[in-house]
Design an enzyme around this catalytic site. Structure first.
Site, short mmCIF file in Angstrom:
data_model
loop_
_atom_site.label_atom_id
_atom_site.label_comp_id
_atom_site.label_asym_id
_atom_site.label_seq_id
_atom_site.Cartn_x
_atom_site.Cartn_y
_atom_site.Cartn_z
N LYS A 90 0.98 -7.02 6.05
CA LYS A 90 -0.20 -6.88 5.18
C LYS A 90 -1.44 -6.90 6.06
O LYS A 90 -1.43 -7.46 7.16
CB LYS A 90 -0.27 -8.05 4.18
N ASP A 145 -4.14 -1.36 -1.14
CA ASP A 145 -3.99 -2.58 -1.93
C ASP A 145 -5.34 -2.78 -2.63
O ASP A 145 -6.16 -1.85 -2.68
CB ASP A 145 -3.62 -3.78 -1.03
#
Ligand SMILES: NC(=O)C1=CN([C@@H]2O[C@H](COP(=O)(O)OP(=O)(O)OC[C@H]3O[C@@H](n4cnc5c(N)ncnc54)[C@H](O)[C@@H]3O)[C@@H](O)[C@H]2O)C=CC1
Ligand SMILES: O=C(O)CCC(=O)C(=O)O
Length: 437
Positions: A125, A165
């Site tokens: 991430k 995201d």
């Protein structure tokens, strides 16, 4: 592993991770859930110790000359949790709440998510601590390009593949691809997924996460004997995931009783016109401020408290807490967002019989179609929307059925069962590769 009673040699100073990410409440919560699965699986202590930590953490400074002439230095992160099953994979988040603990926690979740749905990918991430709404178009493009340059040494089509995201979208992915390609001196479309279709993206990637959420709701409703077309639903967060999930639910005939964005909630127990709200948001820079129907209240959390059959958190994490769980009044909690439910709330809702579709499964549609994009890009051959949709649905319904099976055999919750499936696969692969032999 058998624990020795002899005093352990001290090989090193206390865990440095404690000072970096370990102190973060978000990371601790993720590890708490991981530990529950470790217990159910009786996972080898050596493997568990390895998986509790990310494999690589990069913190970068991202200087950007702002429109008024001064230079603002933002902090960016890329965390690679595990690449046992394949290249690291995970989105990039722009939000003021981004910090190392949050990114480490989301990276770990990505490892379980990709493993659970059987993708040949690992978990990572990234993010930048910034409120993108405060930046001009040029500023956010410069920020994205500089952030990409800073993380370039550790990303790549065969090593670590970012995606959108919260706070990022197709256009950011195109800038990342362009910047990375310029640094390589050759076109490198596979470095990122979630790109616009014109620059090598996949059909349905934009819709994939929201669609996947509703495919999981279909399965949960079937399991519980509920007719989705007769349900009411509420959505907290009305961006990519929330708006598509709301449209999919409305297309099945379900009634939307509340939606929220960062500016507040829109509530109407008689039903809101989802298509009109989506159109309004599209033409008003993503905001619901000023939408005429329903009562607008300043507190977005009110959408979570609306009485409904299906509640879809689709914004930021940690919104359902031990303090407000008693206000949640739904039968199915479909976690479109990553980590919306704190551990105390999770236990309370399960005790009350709420069927929770855990984030690692519920929002896995996004990374699944990201995988399709990566595969299609590699082949230079692109599938039709129907083909993608069918493959997506098949992967999610299979994973859902496996989760129910694991729940039964392990006598555990949906969340722990989903985590167990992901962790088991990573453990198997690590052993097959000779690690922890
Ligand atoms: N975009 C994707 O493909 C995937 C996203 N997710 C998760 O879904 C969630 C939403 O992501 P996206 O839809 O992509 O983001 P987005 O940036 O497109 O939309 C976010 C939405 O949440 C709202 N929001 C932000 N803070 C809020 C708050 N405090 N209260 C209420 N609303 C708030 C925003 O106003 C916006 O409507 C995140 O948790 C993300 O990690 C998970 C898997 C894939
Ligand atoms: O599409 C991807 O690669 C990752 C999406 C993501 O960040 C997530 O599932 O949380």
């Amino acid at each position: 592993m058998t624990e020795s009673t002899a005093p352990r040699r001290s090989y090193r100073a206390p865990d440095p991770g404690e000072h970096l990410w370990g102190a973060s409440p978000i990371y601790r919560r993720t590890v708490e859930n991981f530990n529950k699965a470790v217990e159910v699986l009786k996972l080898d202590a050596n493997v568990a110790a390895r998986l509790r930590r990310p494999e690589r953490v990069l913190v970068v400074s991202v200087p950007v000359r702002m429109d008024d002439g001064h230079v603002e230095v933002f902090t960016g992160y890329r965390v690679q949790h595990n690449d046992s099953c394949g290249p690291y994979k995970g989105g990039i988040r722009y939000s003021v709440d981004v910090d190392l603990g949050e990114v480490c926690s989301l990276a770990m979740q990505m490892t379980w998510k990709t493993a659970l749905v059987g993708l040949p990918l690992g978990g990572a991430k990234g993010g930048v601590s910034v409120d993108p709404r405060m930046l001009s178009y040029r500023e956010v493009q410069d920020l994205t390009r500089r952030y990409t340059s800073e993380i370039s040494p550790i990303i790549g089509p065969e090593t670590d593949i970012p995606a959108p995201d919260m706070g990022t979208s197709e256009r950011h992915m195109a800038w990342i691809m362009d910047t990375y390609s310029a640094r390589q001196g050759k076109l490198s479309q596979g470095v990122v997924t979630g790109k616009p279709v014109d620059v090598g993206g996949s059909l349905l990637r934009r819709e994939a996460t929201g669609k996947g959420v509703v495919y999981c709701i279909d399965e949960a409703a079937k399991h519980l004997g509920i007719d989705v077309s007769k349900t009411t639903f509420a959505v907290h967060g009305f961006g990519n995931v929330g708006s598509v999930a709301a449209l999919e639910m409305a297309a099945r005939g379900a009634k939307c009783v509340a939606v929220a964005d960062v500016g507040g909630a829109l509530i109407d127990p008689r039903g809101l016109d989802v298509a009109a709200i989506v159109k309004y948001a599209e033409t008003h820079n993503g905001t619901l401020d000023g939408f005429a129907d329903g009562s607008r209240v300043a507190d977005p959390l009110q959408a979570l408290y609306a009485k409904c059959d299906v509640l879809i958190p689709a914004a930021t994490g940690n919104v359902i807490t031990g303090e407000n769980a008693h206000k949640i009044d739904c039968r199915i909690l479909a976690e479109g967002a990553n980590a919306p439910t704190m551990v105390a709330a999770d236990t309370e809702l399960q005790n009350r019989g709420v069927f929770i579709i855990p984030d690692v499964l519920c929002n896995a549609g996004g990374v699944t179609v990201s995988y399709f994009e990566w595969v299609q890009g590699g082949m230079h051959f692109f599938w039709s929307a129907d083909e993608i949709d069918q493959r997506l649905r098949s992967i999610l319904t299979t994973a859902f059925a496996r989760m129910l099976e694991e729940m039964k055999t392990s006598g555990t919750s949906t969340r722990v069962a989903a985590l167990c499936l992901g962790i088991k696969r990573v453990d198997r692969v690590m052993r097959a590769r000779g690690l922890f032999a």
